[in-house]
Design a protein around this motif. Structure first.
Motif, PDB file in Angstrom:
ATOM      1  N   ALA A  88       0.813  -1.241  -0.008  1.00 39.40           N
ATOM      2  CA  ALA A  88       0.083  -0.098  -0.102  1.00 39.40           C
ATOM      3  C   ALA A  88       0.901   1.351  -0.051  1.00 39.40           C
ATOM      4  CB  ALA A  88      -0.946  -0.051   1.162  1.00 39.40           C
ATOM      5  N   SER A  89       0.167   2.344  -0.654  1.00 37.84           N
ATOM      6  CA  SER A  89       0.987   3.521  -0.794  1.00 37.84           C
ATOM      7  C   SER A  89       0.163   4.338   0.101  1.00 37.84           C
ATOM      8  CB  SER A  89       1.143   3.859  -2.064  1.00 37.84           C
ATOM      9  OG  SER A  89       1.454   5.565  -1.992  1.00 37.84           O
ATOM     10  N   MET A  90       0.704   5.156   1.309  1.00 39.49           N
ATOM     11  CA  MET A  90      -0.099   5.902   2.239  1.00 39.49           C
ATOM     12  C   MET A  90      -0.810   7.184   1.509  1.00 39.49           C
ATOM     13  SD  MET A  90      -0.361   4.399   5.222  1.00 39.49           S
ATOM     14  CE  MET A  90      -0.574   5.539   6.313  1.00 39.49           C
ATOM     15  N   TRP A  91      -1.922   7.701   1.812  1.00 42.63           N
ATOM     16  CA  TRP A  91      -2.378   8.692   1.147  1.00 42.63           C
ATOM     17  C   TRP A  91      -1.505  10.023   1.777  1.00 42.63           C
ATOM     18  CZ3 TRP A  91      -3.330  12.968   4.360  1.00 42.63           C
ATOM     19  CH2 TRP A  91      -3.475  12.816   5.888  1.00 42.63           C
ATOM     20  N   SER A  92      -0.668   9.915   2.498  1.00 36.37           N
ATOM     21  CA  SER A  92       0.125  11.331   2.726  1.00 36.37           C
ATOM     22  C   SER A  92       1.100  11.017   1.807  1.00 36.37           C
ATOM     23  CB  SER A  92       0.530  11.089   4.290  1.00 36.37           C
ATOM     24  OG  SER A  92       1.619   9.695   4.441  1.00 36.37           O
ATOM     25  N   GLY A  93       1.391   9.965   1.184  1.00 35.95           N
ATOM     26  CA  GLY A  93       2.555   9.899   0.160  1.00 35.95           C
ATOM     27  C   GLY A  93       4.000   9.619   0.961  1.00 35.95           C
ATOM     28  N   ARG A  94       3.949   9.494   2.218  1.00 37.29           N
ATOM     29  CA  ARG A  94       5.275   9.271   2.775  1.00 37.29           C
ATOM     30  C   ARG A  94       5.900   7.791   3.351  1.00 37.29           C
ATOM     31  NH1 ARG A  94       4.338  14.015   7.456  1.00 37.29           N
ATOM     32  NH2 ARG A  94       4.002  15.766   6.310  1.00 37.29           N
ATOM     33  N   SER A  95       4.824   7.097   2.965  1.00 42.73           N
ATOM     34  CA  SER A  95       5.119   5.590   3.336  1.00 42.73           C
ATOM     35  C   SER A  95       4.366   4.728   2.470  1.00 42.73           C
ATOM     36  CB  SER A  95       4.693   5.439   4.704  1.00 42.73           C
ATOM     37  OG  SER A  95       5.241   6.082   5.700  1.00 42.73           O
ATOM     38  N   PHE A 144       8.974  -5.933  -5.183  1.00 43.29           N
ATOM     39  CA  PHE A 144       7.734  -5.124  -5.670  1.00 43.29           C
ATOM     40  C   PHE A 144       8.181  -3.720  -5.133  1.00 43.29           C
ATOM     41  CE2 PHE A 144       4.291  -8.482  -6.437  1.00 43.29           C
ATOM     42  CZ  PHE A 144       5.267  -9.247  -7.104  1.00 43.29           C
ATOM     43  N   THR A 145       7.821  -2.768  -5.868  1.00 41.90           N
ATOM     44  CA  THR A 145       7.729  -1.408  -5.440  1.00 41.90           C
ATOM     45  C   THR A 145       6.469  -0.713  -5.826  1.00 41.90           C
ATOM     46  OG1 THR A 145      10.035  -1.307  -5.718  1.00 41.90           O
ATOM     47  CG2 THR A 145       9.058   0.818  -5.548  1.00 41.90           C
ATOM     48  N   ILE A 146       5.819   0.173  -5.005  1.00 41.77           N
ATOM     49  CA  ILE A 146       4.693   0.799  -5.185  1.00 41.77           C
ATOM     50  C   ILE A 146       4.909   2.315  -5.169  1.00 41.77           C
ATOM     51  CG2 ILE A 146       2.625   1.360  -4.446  1.00 41.77           C
ATOM     52  CD1 ILE A 146       2.298  -1.153  -2.969  1.00 41.77           C
ATOM     53  N   SER A 147       4.731   3.026  -6.315  1.00 41.11           N
ATOM     54  CA  SER A 147       4.744   4.454  -6.476  1.00 41.11           C
ATOM     55  C   SER A 147       3.432   5.129  -6.890  1.00 41.11           C
ATOM     56  CB  SER A 147       5.821   4.654  -7.577  1.00 41.11           C
ATOM     57  OG  SER A 147       5.491   4.269  -8.630  1.00 41.11           O
ATOM     58  N   ARG A 148       3.299   6.340  -6.688  1.00 38.72           N
ATOM     59  CA  ARG A 148       1.902   6.998  -6.979  1.00 38.72           C
ATOM     60  C   ARG A 148       2.412   8.521  -7.731  1.00 38.72           C
ATOM     61  NH1 ARG A 148      -1.706   7.055  -2.013  1.00 38.72           N
ATOM     62  NH2 ARG A 148      -2.816   8.625  -3.211  1.00 38.72           N
ATOM     63  N   ASP A 149       1.367   8.752  -8.384  1.00 36.50           N
ATOM     64  CA  ASP A 149       1.539  10.031  -8.995  1.00 36.50           C
ATOM     65  C   ASP A 149       0.201  10.768  -9.098  1.00 36.50           C
ATOM     66  OD1 ASP A 149       1.631  12.219 -10.885  1.00 36.50           O
ATOM     67  OD2 ASP A 149       2.954  11.248 -12.389  1.00 36.50           O
TER      68      ASP A 149
END
Length: 124
Positions: free
Chosen positions: A50-57, A68-73
């Motif tokens: 999971a990618s936290m909503w804050s984008g920090r974790s 595996f790596t999760i990222s978000r834009d």
């Protein structure tokens, strides 16, 4: 209405890589923790990360940690799952899910919205 649309699944040999994408619409993306889950035939849906909503974790299941790596834009309302060193046991339908201000829950029931899933098949 909220829509989550996964893409990028496919057939790959063991040791290979795939990148899944999940495009979200109809929600304030930056307010949502975005999770990835998978479900193999005959098995329960399991947490991948999971990618936290804050984008920090970001958080990962032990089975995928280091591969595996999760990222978000947030500008594109998209979350990604980069999968490297794939193994046959990674074969499953992969789902993204959204949890408003979520704390990185590993239980599927905690997530508010789900995509339709994308098939990943890893051959030996």
């Amino acid at each position: 209405q909220v829509q989550l649309v996964e893409s990028g699944g496919g057939l790959v040999q063991a040791g290979g890589s795939l990148r899944l994408s999940c495009a979200a619409s109809g929600l304030i993306f930056s307010s949502y923790t975005m999770g990835w889950f998978r479900q193999a035939p005959g098995k329960e849906r399991e947490f991948v990360g999971a990618s936290m909503w804050s984008g920090r974790s970001t958080y990962y299941a032990d089975s995928v940690k280091g591969r595996f790596t999760i990222s978000r834009d947030n500008a594109k309302n998209t979350v990604y799952l980069q999968m490297n060193s794939l193994k046959p046991e990674d074969t499953a339908v992969y789902y993204c899910a959204a949890d408003e201000f979520g704390g990185g829950n590993i239980q599927p029931r905690e997530y508010d919205y789900w995509g339709q899933g994308t098939q990943v098949t890893v051959t030996s």
